[in-house]
Design an enzyme around this catalytic site. Structure first.
Site, PDB file in Angstrom:
ATOM      1  N   GLU A  24      44.954  51.310  44.346  1.00 24.65           N
ATOM      2  CA  GLU A  24      45.096  50.029  45.053  1.00 24.65           C
ATOM      3  C   GLU A  24      46.570  49.717  45.309  1.00 24.65           C
ATOM      4  OE1 GLU A  24      45.529  46.459  43.076  1.00 24.65           O
ATOM      5  OE2 GLU A  24      44.809  47.148  41.130  1.00 24.65           O
ATOM      6  N   ASP A 141      36.592  40.778  41.996  1.00 28.59           N
ATOM      7  CA  ASP A 141      36.489  42.135  41.442  1.00 28.59           C
ATOM      8  C   ASP A 141      35.137  42.334  40.768  1.00 28.59           C
ATOM      9  OD1 ASP A 141      39.091  42.350  42.241  1.00 28.59           O
ATOM     10  OD2 ASP A 141      39.941  42.642  40.239  1.00 28.59           O
ATOM     11  N   LYS A 158      42.762  41.743  32.684  1.00 31.09           N
ATOM     12  CA  LYS A 158      44.128  41.316  32.391  1.00 31.09           C
ATOM     13  C   LYS A 158      44.137  40.276  31.283  1.00 31.09           C
ATOM     14  CE  LYS A 158      44.317  41.588  36.546  1.00 31.09           C
ATOM     15  NZ  LYS A 158      44.404  41.178  37.914  1.00 31.09           N
TER      16      LYS A 158
END
Ligand code: PSU
Ligand code: MN
Length: 302
Positions: A24, A141, A158
């Site tokens: 990405e 996502d 994250k």
């Protein structure tokens, strides 16, 4: 006009069934400062080529989706002077309006799936944000991972996210979640989160077998492989939790939200750790790419 343009290298590899790894570009444009972003991108691509895997970094340039970037394009995406962060829902808009943009996990997955790439390595995925009760902020996502059947390698959600709720969202959305040699969800900078629920796999062979069975059964979700950051680069949770809290508080005070939130937090944490978190981010992403390469090479041998 073609809205998706494959680089010569990617085109040839896909036509002849050679291994291609999707990468990405939001991690480059919004996730890291320049020039570290470019140094990382080149290292990532070099790592692939050294093992006979073709790297396919995905980005949008003036309304054209590029799969595989030449040096000039890679440099301009990393420099990020006018690069928008493009998620899956914005792909059509970006093309029509001729935007230049980086792709997140959700949009990279969509494009990789469309062109027939099977494996995608990233840093950390998006998930459920800490103050979800007020904001409803859950990354696209999760939805994209539940709808597109690729193998996706990540070092966990994250650390700025609510890890426990993210694990629940992974489960509720029917995402096949494996842990590479672990059953505890890693938390990006840290190897541990105290949140369990991954199915532990011992080796690459198991990952490929599970992927093939899901494909046979037409299970729509990705195989999400969590691969913890290597020991020597990890920042343990106790060392980073106050910094994350501080960054989240600042974002709240400055009313930073929606798609600006993740890049703000990641960059602020780089500042607050004097660059240590950036180094960890780079190393965990390289570690995921290395695993992606090994999976692709093993798949090619089958
Ligand atoms: N992982 C990183 N750095 C990043 C991201 C992930 O190491 O910058 C990006 C990914 O592209 C991911 C996105 O898809 O952040 C998630 O953003 P959001 O929370 O706004 O959905
Ligand atoms: Mn969001």
């Amino acid at each position: 006009m073609n809205i998706v343009s494959l680089s010569e290298e990617v085109k040839k590899a896909l036509e002849s069934g050679l291994p291609v790894l999707a990468l990405e570009s939001s991690i480059l444009a919004q996730g890291m400062p320049y020039p570290q972003s470019l140094i990382f991108a080149k290292k990532a691509e070099g790592l692939c080529r050294d093992s006979n895997v073709v790297p396919a970094t995905i980005a949008i340039i003036k309304g054209v989706i590029h799969v595989g970037l030449n040096e000039g394009r890679l440099d301009s995406i990393c420099k990020n002077t006018y690069v928008k962060k493009i998620s899956r829902r914005e792909l059509g808009i970006a093309i029509s309006k001729k935007w230049t943009g980086s792709t997140t996990v959700s949009s990279t997955l969509q494009i990789a799936f469309k062109v027939g790439i099977k494996v995608f390595a990233t840093g950390g995925i998006g998930g459920v944000h800490k103050n979800v009760n007020e904001t409803f902020d859950i990354s696209q996502d999760i939805k994209a991972l539940s709808e597109l059947p690729l193998i996706v390698i990540t070092a966990g959600p994250k650390a700025i996210l609510d890890i426990e709720k993210t694990m629940q969202a992974i489960e509720t959305n029917g995402i096949t979640a494996l842990g590479y040699k672990v059953d505890e969800l890693p938390a990006f900078y840290s190897r541990n989160s105290n949140v369990f629920g991954l199915e532990k796999v011992k080796n690459i062979k198991e990952i490929i077998e599970i992927y093939l069975r899901n494909i046979e059964l037409k299970v729509p979700s990705s195989i999400l492989v969590s691969n913890p950051v290597p020991y020597n680069y990890e920042i343990p949770h106790r060392d980073i939790k106050d910094i994350i809290k501080k960054a989240c508080k600042e974002a709240e005070n400055q009313k930073i939200k929606n798609k600006e939130l993740t890049p703000y937090l990641l960059n602020r944490i780089v500042e607050l750790t004097n660059g240590k978190s950036l180094n960890t981010n780079i190393e965990l992403a390289l570690n995921n790419i290395a695993l992606g390469i090994r999976i692709l090479n093993k798949m090619a041998k089958k």
